[in-house]
Design an enzyme around this catalytic site. Structure first.
Site, PDB file in Angstrom:
ATOM      1  N   ALA A   2       0.835  -1.224   0.018  1.00 13.73           N
ATOM      2  CA  ALA A   2      -0.051   0.017   0.159  1.00 13.73           C
ATOM      3  C   ALA A   2       0.905   1.276   0.052  1.00 13.73           C
ATOM      4  O   ALA A   2       0.589   2.387  -0.554  1.00 13.73           O
ATOM      5  CB  ALA A   2      -1.162  -0.035   1.134  1.00 13.73           C
ATOM      6  N   TYR A  57       3.486   2.437  -1.771  1.00 12.91           N
ATOM      7  CA  TYR A  57       4.028   2.012  -3.179  1.00 12.91           C
ATOM      8  C   TYR A  57       5.649   1.605  -3.182  1.00 12.91           C
ATOM      9  O   TYR A  57       6.131   0.470  -3.870  1.00 12.91           O
ATOM     10  CB  TYR A  57       3.670   2.688  -4.390  1.00 12.91           C
ATOM     11  CG  TYR A  57       1.930   2.922  -4.623  1.00 12.91           C
ATOM     12  CD1 TYR A  57       1.340   1.967  -3.899  1.00 12.91           C
ATOM     13  CD2 TYR A  57       1.551   3.669  -5.634  1.00 12.91           C
ATOM     14  CE1 TYR A  57      -0.026   2.152  -4.231  1.00 12.91           C
ATOM     15  CE2 TYR A  57      -0.002   3.401  -6.241  1.00 12.91           C
ATOM     16  CZ  TYR A  57      -0.767   2.787  -5.151  1.00 12.91           C
ATOM     17  OH  TYR A  57      -2.037   2.854  -5.788  1.00 12.91           O
ATOM     18  N   GLU A 110      12.224 -10.115  -9.508  1.00 14.04           N
ATOM     19  CA  GLU A 110      13.892 -10.575  -9.791  1.00 14.04           C
ATOM     20  C   GLU A 110      14.516 -10.604  -8.144  1.00 14.04           C
ATOM     21  O   GLU A 110      15.310 -11.145  -8.129  1.00 14.04           O
ATOM     22  CB  GLU A 110      14.566  -9.595 -10.680  1.00 14.04           C
ATOM     23  CG  GLU A 110      13.794  -9.938 -12.194  1.00 14.04           C
ATOM     24  CD  GLU A 110      12.722  -8.869 -12.485  1.00 14.04           C
ATOM     25  OE1 GLU A 110      12.015  -8.597 -11.599  1.00 14.04           O
ATOM     26  OE2 GLU A 110      12.599  -8.654 -13.552  1.00 14.04           O
TER      27      GLU A 110
HETATM   28  N1  THU Z   1       7.890  -5.546 -11.689  1.00 17.67           N
HETATM   29  C1  THU Z   1       8.940  -6.384 -11.451  1.00 17.67           C
HETATM   30  O1  THU Z   1       8.365  -7.251 -10.498  1.00 17.67           O
HETATM   31  N2  THU Z   1       9.666  -6.981 -12.113  1.00 17.67           N
HETATM   32  C2  THU Z   1      10.060  -6.335 -13.372  1.00 17.67           C
HETATM   33  O2  THU Z   1      10.881  -6.482 -14.008  1.00 17.67           O
HETATM   34  C3  THU Z   1       9.281  -4.852 -13.678  1.00 17.67           C
HETATM   35  C4  THU Z   1       8.221  -4.483 -12.714  1.00 17.67           C
HETATM   36  C5  THU Z   1       6.769  -5.047 -10.813  1.00 17.67           C
HETATM   37  C6  THU Z   1       7.014  -4.110  -9.820  1.00 17.67           C
HETATM   38  C7  THU Z   1       5.463  -3.667  -9.674  1.00 17.67           C
HETATM   39  O3  THU Z   1       4.874  -4.655  -8.734  1.00 17.67           O
HETATM   40  C8  THU Z   1       4.755  -4.165 -11.066  1.00 17.67           C
HETATM   41  O4  THU Z   1       5.775  -4.901 -11.600  1.00 17.67           O
HETATM   42  C9  THU Z   1       4.530  -2.775 -11.816  1.00 17.67           C
HETATM   43  O5  THU Z   1       5.576  -2.017 -12.018  1.00 17.67           O
END
Ligand code: THU
Length: 138
Positions: free
Chosen positions: A53, A55, A62
C-alpha cells in the site's frame, strides 16, 4: 545451452517462474511478474513481485528471487541463468534496480524474457553496460 532461447535447459526455470508468478501480490498494478534463477550449485529459485500500500516498498520478482537464492547459498559469480515471465504482450525486462542487483552475482548472466507465446534472450552486460561494481571503490 543457455545461449539458445529454445533450449530445454530453460524449462525448469520457466516452470519455477510461472509458479512463483501465480503467487504474486500485485493488487495495485495488477501486473503479476514471476522470476527464477539458476545457481551454480543447481538450485532453481523462484520469486514474484510483492506490492505494498506504501508503493515504494514494492519488491520486484527478480530481487525477491535473488534474496531467496542468496539465503539458499548463492554467492557472487554463482548465478548461471535468469528468467522473467509475465502475460504482457510486450516482454518484461528487469528494471534498473534489478539489473544492478543481478549484476553483482554474475559476469555474463543470460536472462530469458518470456510470456505465454514468445521468448527473448538478453545478457546482463547488454542490459547494464558500464555498471558500477565493488571494484570501483575497493
Ligand atoms: N515488476 C517486477 O516485479 N519486475 C520487473 O521486471 C518489472 C516490474 C513489478 C513491480 C510492480 O509490482 C509491478 O511490476 C508494476 O511495476
Amino acid at each position: 545451452m543457455f545461449d539458445d532461447p529454445r533450449s530445454a535447459a530453460w524449462t525448469p526455470l520457466l516452470e519455477a517462474a510461472w509458479k512463483a508468478r501465480g503467487n504474486a501480490h500485485a493488487p495495485y498494478s495488477h501486473f503479476q511478474v514471476g522470476a527464477a534463477l539458476l545457481t551454480a550449485t543447481g538450485e532453481v529459485v523462484g520469486g514474484c513481485n510483492v506490492e505494498n500500500a506504501a508503493y515504494p516498498v514494492t519488491l520486484c520478482a527478480e530481487r525477491g528471487a535473488l534474496s531467496a537464492a542468496v539465503a539458499a547459498g548463492l554467492r557472487p559469480g554463482g548465478l548461471v541463468a535468469a528468467v522473467v515471465v509475465t502475460e504482457a504482450p510486450r516482454l518484461t525486462p528487469p528494471c534498473g534496480a534489478c539489473r544492478q542487483a543481478l549484476a553483482e552475482f554474475a559476469e555474463r548472466l543470460p536472462i530469458l524474457l518470456a510470456n505465454r507465446e514468445t521468448r527473448e534472450l538478453h545478457r546482463i552486460e547488454d542490459l547494464l553496460p558500464h555498471s558500477f561494481t565493488g571494484s570501483h571503490f575497493r
